[in-house]
Design an enzyme around this catalytic site. Structure first.
Site, PDB file in Angstrom:
ATOM      1  N   HIS A 185      63.109   7.370 102.019  1.00 48.46           N
ATOM      2  CA  HIS A 185      62.741   7.808 100.666  1.00 48.46           C
ATOM      3  C   HIS A 185      63.913   8.460  99.938  1.00 48.46           C
ATOM      4  O   HIS A 185      63.865   8.664  98.715  1.00 48.46           O
ATOM      5  CB  HIS A 185      61.567   8.787 100.743  1.00 48.46           C
ATOM      6  CG  HIS A 185      60.580   8.611  99.630  1.00 48.46           C
ATOM      7  ND1 HIS A 185      60.954   8.439  98.317  1.00 48.46           N
ATOM      8  CD2 HIS A 185      59.212   8.576  99.640  1.00 48.46           C
ATOM      9  CE1 HIS A 185      59.881   8.327  97.561  1.00 48.46           C
ATOM     10  NE2 HIS A 185      58.807   8.395  98.345  1.00 48.46           N
ATOM     11  N   ASP A 206      62.350   4.832  96.082  1.00 51.26           N
ATOM     12  CA  ASP A 206      60.992   5.342  96.017  1.00 51.26           C
ATOM     13  C   ASP A 206      59.994   4.280  96.460  1.00 51.26           C
ATOM     14  O   ASP A 206      60.365   3.134  96.772  1.00 51.26           O
ATOM     15  CB  ASP A 206      60.674   5.817  94.600  1.00 51.26           C
ATOM     16  CG  ASP A 206      61.568   6.975  94.171  1.00 51.26           C
ATOM     17  OD1 ASP A 206      61.904   7.798  95.044  1.00 51.26           O
ATOM     18  OD2 ASP A 206      61.933   7.036  92.987  1.00 51.26           O
TER      19      ASP A 206
END
Length: 408
Positions: A381, A385
């Site tokens: 992450h 995203d």
């Protein structure tokens, strides 16, 4: 002059290696080119051969201990020959009680001398001491009758005999016996994998998303072209080959996923270097298909099978195990559907492939039997995203559900 045997450098990125097992002990004769130990690094395990004929004079690195490449692990020379300053494994592992004792304490030099003469690996010696076993009574099956950790484990199991139960009074509380366990030291590739996976979960922001893919048409296409591929290339395409092709094409469209996170920077790659995880008896290895975007599906399939075979035979080179930018891990053969693959740092993503299963599915107003493939994508992450990661997985799905597009 004694010859030094050093920890080899198994790849440019190697920082530490360890001795998985010593095939020879101090005092054992060796021939030039004879394997004297197995050493392992982050991704590979090899045999270290003796650079000269002679006798093992001193072992300076015990089994399971990590040391930098270039470190002297043992000396080979003529019996009685002086070697460089350092402490041999046997000397380093002697308990403090073997040092000179006060005059009013009893010592047992004869027993210690007997133990020192027994050929036994350091790990096996520790296991025997922990189990209070007399190494003199253990039969060694290693080279030259050397006692291995497997010999000690068998001796521990054989020594687990039931004891006579003491007479109990009526008021006595029953005592639950303590079960003896088999203790297996974590070393070699298993130790490396344990360290890397723990570090991966500690130092990355991992998130896993799942998606189901209808591969009914893919399986039909695979069956349709099977005979042509066999006749022309003497080869067979598998579902894994189509998945690998779909991943390579999708990585070219989603550059963020084809990247590494190093030194607080995202390194984007134009070329796809695809890692294919292979399960071995000793652990997991990931051979790499470099520049996979330049391969046809036939080339990709042949390379996957060649590297997997070399991995199982322990013949992979350093170059064939380095430089991956994305990894595929397939547990479908074990009947697993969805699972959570762990990132192979510093890669941004890894795709977990589950087992295909059939299920009734609505196609318009009709219910049909369709074949479903579960996919699990773990990504970092810190690099991207959820939405772009899902878009990448969606592209993989599109290729697999329209398989003819991968052949055009």
């Amino acid at each position: 002059m004694a010859v030094e045997v050093v920890m080899p450098k198994l790849g440019m990125a190697m920082k530490e290696g360890s001795v998985s097992i010593w095939n020879k002990g101090v005092g054992d004769p060796v021939q030039k080119g004879e394997p004297i130990a197995s050493v392992s690094s982050e991704k590979i395990e090899i045999d270290v051969e003796s650079p000269a004929e002679g006798t093992v004079l001193k072992i300076t690195v015990p089994e399971g201990e990590g040391v930098p490449p270039g470190t002297v692990i043992c000396y080979i020379g003529i019996p009685g020959e002086e070697v460089a300053a350092g402490l041999a494994v046997e000397e380093a592992q002697k308990p403090e009680t073997e040092n000179i004792a006060p005059a009013n304490e009893k010592t047992e030099p004869v027993s210690n001398m007997k133990t020192a003469r027994v050929k036994i690996s350091p790990v096996a010696r520790k296991m025997a001491e922990a189990a209070n076993l007399d190494v003199e009574n253990i039969k060694g099956t290693g080279p030259g009758g050397r006692i291995t950790k497997e010999d000690v484990q068998e001796a521990i199991m054989n020594s687990s005999t039931p004891q006579a139960e003491p007479k109990k009074e009526k008021s006595e509380t029953p005592v639950t016996p303590i079960e003896e366990t088999q203790q297996v030291p974590v070393s070699g590739i298993r130790k490396v994998i344990a360290g890397r996976m723990f570090e991966s979960l500690q130092k990355t922001a991992q998130l896993t998303i799942n998606m189901k893919v209808d591969v009914t048409d893919l399986l039909a296409l695979q069956k349709q072209i099977a005979q042509t591929v066999q006749n022309r290339y003497d080869h067979k395409l598998t579902v894994t080959d189509f998945i690998a092709r779909a991943v390579v094409l999708s990585l070219q469209k989603h550059g963020q996923m084809n990247s590494l996170f190093m030194d607080d920077k995202i390194h984007l790659f134009k070329n796809v270097h695809l890692g294919m995880a292979v399960a071995l008896e000793k652990g997991l290895v990931v051979p790499v298909i470099h520049n996979a975007q330049s391969c046809s599906i036939i080339d990709l399939s042949q390379t996957i099978k060649t590297l997997a075979q070399k991995a199982r035979q322990g013949e992979l080179t350093h170059e064939e195990m380095q430089g991956s930018t994305f990894t595929i891990s397939n547990l479908g053969a074990y009947g697993v559907e969805h699972f959570t693959p762990v990132l192979n740092p510093p890669e941004t993503g890894i795709l977990g492939v589950g087992a295909v299963y059939d299920t009734p599915t609505y196609i318009g107003e009709k219910v049909e039997r369709r074949s479903i493939l579960p996919l699990s994508l773990t990504f970092d992450h810190r690099v991207l995203d959820g939405a772009p990661a899902a878009a990448f997985l969606q592209t993989v799905k599109q290729y697999l559900e329209e398989p003819i597009t991968m052949l055009l």
